[in-house]
Design a protein around this motif. Structure first.
Motif, PDB file in Angstrom:
ATOM      1  N   LEU A  10       0.959  -1.296  -0.138  1.00  0.00           N
ATOM      2  CA  LEU A  10      -0.023   0.129  -0.007  1.00  0.00           C
ATOM      3  C   LEU A  10       0.821   1.247  -0.305  1.00  0.00           C
ATOM      4  CD1 LEU A  10      -2.757   1.222   0.150  1.00  0.00           C
ATOM      5  CD2 LEU A  10      -2.815   0.928   2.542  1.00  0.00           C
ATOM      6  N   ILE A  11       2.002   1.182   0.520  1.00  0.00           N
ATOM      7  CA  ILE A  11       3.025   2.210   0.699  1.00  0.00           C
ATOM      8  C   ILE A  11       3.221   2.679  -0.785  1.00  0.00           C
ATOM      9  CG2 ILE A  11       5.207   3.101   1.323  1.00  0.00           C
ATOM     10  CD1 ILE A  11       5.024   1.481   3.730  1.00  0.00           C
ATOM     11  N   ILE A  12       3.609   1.541  -1.424  1.00  0.00           N
ATOM     12  CA  ILE A  12       4.068   1.764  -2.948  1.00  0.00           C
ATOM     13  C   ILE A  12       3.198   2.200  -3.805  1.00  0.00           C
ATOM     14  CG2 ILE A  12       4.861   0.512  -5.001  1.00  0.00           C
ATOM     15  CD1 ILE A  12       6.391  -1.409  -2.883  1.00  0.00           C
ATOM     16  N   ALA A  15       2.692   6.133  -2.957  1.00  0.00           N
ATOM     17  CA  ALA A  15       3.779   6.996  -3.495  1.00  0.00           C
ATOM     18  C   ALA A  15       3.805   6.871  -4.902  1.00  0.00           C
ATOM     19  CB  ALA A  15       5.024   6.424  -2.812  1.00  0.00           C
ATOM     20  N   SER A  16       3.077   5.900  -5.659  1.00  0.00           N
ATOM     21  CA  SER A  16       3.409   5.795  -7.192  1.00  0.00           C
ATOM     22  C   SER A  16       2.302   6.244  -8.168  1.00  0.00           C
ATOM     23  CB  SER A  16       3.420   4.293  -7.377  1.00  0.00           C
ATOM     24  OG  SER A  16       4.625   3.600  -6.787  1.00  0.00           O
ATOM     25  N   PHE A  17       1.366   6.686  -7.257  1.00  0.00           N
ATOM     26  CA  PHE A  17       0.217   7.513  -8.310  1.00  0.00           C
ATOM     27  C   PHE A  17       0.256   8.818  -8.143  1.00  0.00           C
ATOM     28  CE2 PHE A  17      -0.711   3.197  -8.353  1.00  0.00           C
ATOM     29  CZ  PHE A  17      -1.064   2.774  -9.429  1.00  0.00           C
ATOM     30  N   SER A  18       0.237   9.824  -9.299  1.00  0.00           N
ATOM     31  CA  SER A  18       0.142  11.267  -9.150  1.00  0.00           C
ATOM     32  C   SER A  18      -1.435  11.533  -9.247  1.00  0.00           C
ATOM     33  CB  SER A  18       0.923  11.887 -10.199  1.00  0.00           C
ATOM     34  OG  SER A  18       0.471  11.608 -11.408  1.00  0.00           O
ATOM     35  N   GLU A  70       4.632  12.657   1.215  1.00  0.00           N
ATOM     36  CA  GLU A  70       4.928  12.658  -0.024  1.00  0.00           C
ATOM     37  C   GLU A  70       3.507  12.870  -0.999  1.00  0.00           C
ATOM     38  OE1 GLU A  70       7.408   9.634  -0.964  1.00  0.00           O
ATOM     39  OE2 GLU A  70       8.850   9.951   0.037  1.00  0.00           O
ATOM     40  N   MET A  71       2.510  12.103  -0.435  1.00  0.00           N
ATOM     41  CA  MET A  71       1.311  12.185  -1.169  1.00  0.00           C
ATOM     42  C   MET A  71       0.407  13.280  -0.648  1.00  0.00           C
ATOM     43  SD  MET A  71      -1.838   9.242  -0.698  1.00  0.00           S
ATOM     44  CE  MET A  71      -2.232   9.757   0.919  1.00  0.00           C
ATOM     45  N   ILE A  72       0.346  13.875   0.461  1.00  0.00           N
ATOM     46  CA  ILE A  72      -0.637  14.875   0.852  1.00  0.00           C
ATOM     47  C   ILE A  72       0.085  16.090   0.691  1.00  0.00           C
ATOM     48  CG2 ILE A  72      -1.917  15.757   2.869  1.00  0.00           C
ATOM     49  CD1 ILE A  72      -2.104  12.695   3.727  1.00  0.00           C
ATOM     50  N   ALA A  73       1.198  16.347   1.054  1.00  0.00           N
ATOM     51  CA  ALA A  73       1.913  17.764   1.243  1.00  0.00           C
ATOM     52  C   ALA A  73       1.805  18.586  -0.132  1.00  0.00           C
ATOM     53  CB  ALA A  73       3.445  17.542   1.548  1.00  0.00           C
ATOM     54  N   ALA A 262      -5.939   2.025  -6.174  1.00  0.00           N
ATOM     55  CA  ALA A 262      -4.805   3.002  -5.553  1.00  0.00           C
ATOM     56  C   ALA A 262      -5.330   4.426  -6.023  1.00  0.00           C
ATOM     57  CB  ALA A 262      -3.544   2.820  -5.723  1.00  0.00           C
ATOM     58  N   PRO A 263      -5.475   4.830  -7.294  1.00  0.00           N
ATOM     59  CA  PRO A 263      -5.609   6.244  -7.613  1.00  0.00           C
ATOM     60  C   PRO A 263      -6.768   6.951  -7.048  1.00  0.00           C
ATOM     61  CG  PRO A 263      -4.994   5.181  -9.544  1.00  0.00           C
ATOM     62  CD  PRO A 263      -5.441   3.923  -8.471  1.00  0.00           C
ATOM     63  N   GLU A 264      -8.046   6.111  -6.871  1.00  0.00           N
ATOM     64  CA  GLU A 264      -9.388   6.478  -6.250  1.00  0.00           C
ATOM     65  C   GLU A 264      -9.010   6.588  -4.816  1.00  0.00           C
ATOM     66  OE1 GLU A 264     -13.749   4.898  -5.781  1.00  0.00           O
ATOM     67  OE2 GLU A 264     -12.979   4.516  -7.618  1.00  0.00           O
ATOM     68  N   ILE A 265      -8.286   5.637  -4.127  1.00  0.00           N
ATOM     69  CA  ILE A 265      -8.301   5.637  -2.869  1.00  0.00           C
ATOM     70  C   ILE A 265      -7.039   6.809  -2.414  1.00  0.00           C
ATOM     71  CG2 ILE A 265      -7.039   4.501  -0.823  1.00  0.00           C
ATOM     72  CD1 ILE A 265      -7.888   2.020  -2.255  1.00  0.00           C
ATOM     73  N   LYS A 266      -6.118   7.003  -3.246  1.00  0.00           N
ATOM     74  CA  LYS A 266      -5.372   8.048  -2.892  1.00  0.00           C
ATOM     75  C   LYS A 266      -6.231   9.513  -2.832  1.00  0.00           C
ATOM     76  CE  LYS A 266      -1.211  10.405  -4.606  1.00  0.00           C
ATOM     77  NZ  LYS A 266      -0.176  10.394  -5.271  1.00  0.00           N
ATOM     78  N   LYS A 267      -6.853   9.707  -4.064  1.00  0.00           N
ATOM     79  CA  LYS A 267      -7.552  10.813  -4.156  1.00  0.00           C
ATOM     80  C   LYS A 267      -8.757  11.247  -2.947  1.00  0.00           C
ATOM     81  CE  LYS A 267     -10.551  13.270  -7.804  1.00  0.00           C
ATOM     82  NZ  LYS A 267     -11.426  13.056  -8.967  1.00  0.00           N
TER      83      LYS A 267
END
Length: 277
Positions: A10-12, A15-18, A70-73, A262-267
């Motif tokens: 999950l870390i990967i 970190a991997s999707f913009s 790295e994802m949120i800042a 992952a992209p949807e979760i990150k967003k």
């Protein structure tokens, strides 16, 4: 698959999707406060910043906190990436972790001149969801919560048959696994959750949380029943007439989610904090 491997996966993914963003530049600094092991991710903006305390699950260390930084800042929200075990100077195992350690993280953020301490959130996944729920229910300075593949109760530590969490030197009520180590992990958790007396003792006081909650669960979770536990949390909070918004997003994946989700979760995590802090 072992939980630590899933957590690292999950870390990967995080970190991997913009994601299309404001793309703020940010600075990373090592925190020097009591015995905290943490990195502070500070976006470069000319105002005080909301902040999220971020940590992982059974993998330990700083990896998940850093990935969240790295994802949120880049979206204008500071992140305190926190380790609570498996780093020098703190517990080496997920056992008997004092909640005062997490409370110290909030205290530290209140001292920082660039942080708006009225806007503090927390994000934790898997075993880290226990710490996130405990912290948010104990300390009203937490104003927004995200948990991934969460538990509704506290559990024993990883190496000793005692609660993973303490407060004021006392064990926080927790469940131990049932069956023996030959059984599937999901079955060991599921059977333990059938003991309603123990569950009621170990259930988090979700109604004390002072802000909106985003639950992200896995419908085919092979570690513990995060989907059902998330549904139980929803029902519990509805019965308690919880005044804040509760959103539950579930995915037809295992505990570690997938590249497709992952992209949807990150967003959803980013949008939750940007809109609630």
């Amino acid at each position: 698959m072992h939980k630590s491997i899933l957590s690292l996966f999950l870390i990967i993914l995080l970190a991997s999707f913009s994601l299309k963003a404001e793309n703020h530049e940010y600075e990373v600094s090592k925190v020097e406060y009591k015995n905290l092991v943490a990195n502070l991710y500070l976006p470069k903006v000319e105002k005080k910043l909301p902040v999220v305390i971020a940590f992982g699950g059974s993998e330990g260390g700083l990896g998940t906190g850093n990935a969240n930084g790295e994802m949120i800042a880049p979206h204008g929200v500071a992140v305190l990436g926190l380790a609570y075990f498996k780093e020098k100077g703190i517990s080496q195992t997920l056992d008997q972790i004092p909640m005062e350690y997490f409370i110290d993280a909030i205290n530290y953020l209140e001292t920082h001149p660039l942080i708006d301490s009225s806007k503090i959130g927390v994000v934790g996944g898997s075993r880290g969801s226990e710490a996130a729920f405990l912290l948010a229910s104990m300390d009203s300075r937490i104003k927004s919560v995200v948990v991934t593949t969460p538990s509704k109760v506290a559990w024993y530590g990883l190496t000793v048959p005692k609660s993973a969490w303490t407060i004021e030197g006392q064990d926080i009520p927790a469940l131990g696994l049932e069956l023996d180590s030959n059984a599937k992990l999901i079955d060991r958790f599921t059977v333990a959750l059938e003991n309603k007396t123990n569950v009621n003792k170990s259930l988090f006081k979700f109604e004390n949380i002072n802000g909106p909650i985003l639950l992200i669960s896995a419908e085919n979770d092979q570690i513990w029943p995060s989907f059902q536990m998330s549904k139980d949390i929803e029902v519990y909070l509805k019965n308690k007439k919880f005044k804040h918004k509760v959103v539950h997003n579930s995915y037809k994946t295992g505990h570690g989610f997938s590249q497709e989700t992952a992209p949807e979760i990150k967003k959803s995590i980013i949008n939750h904090f940007v809109s609630t802090l």
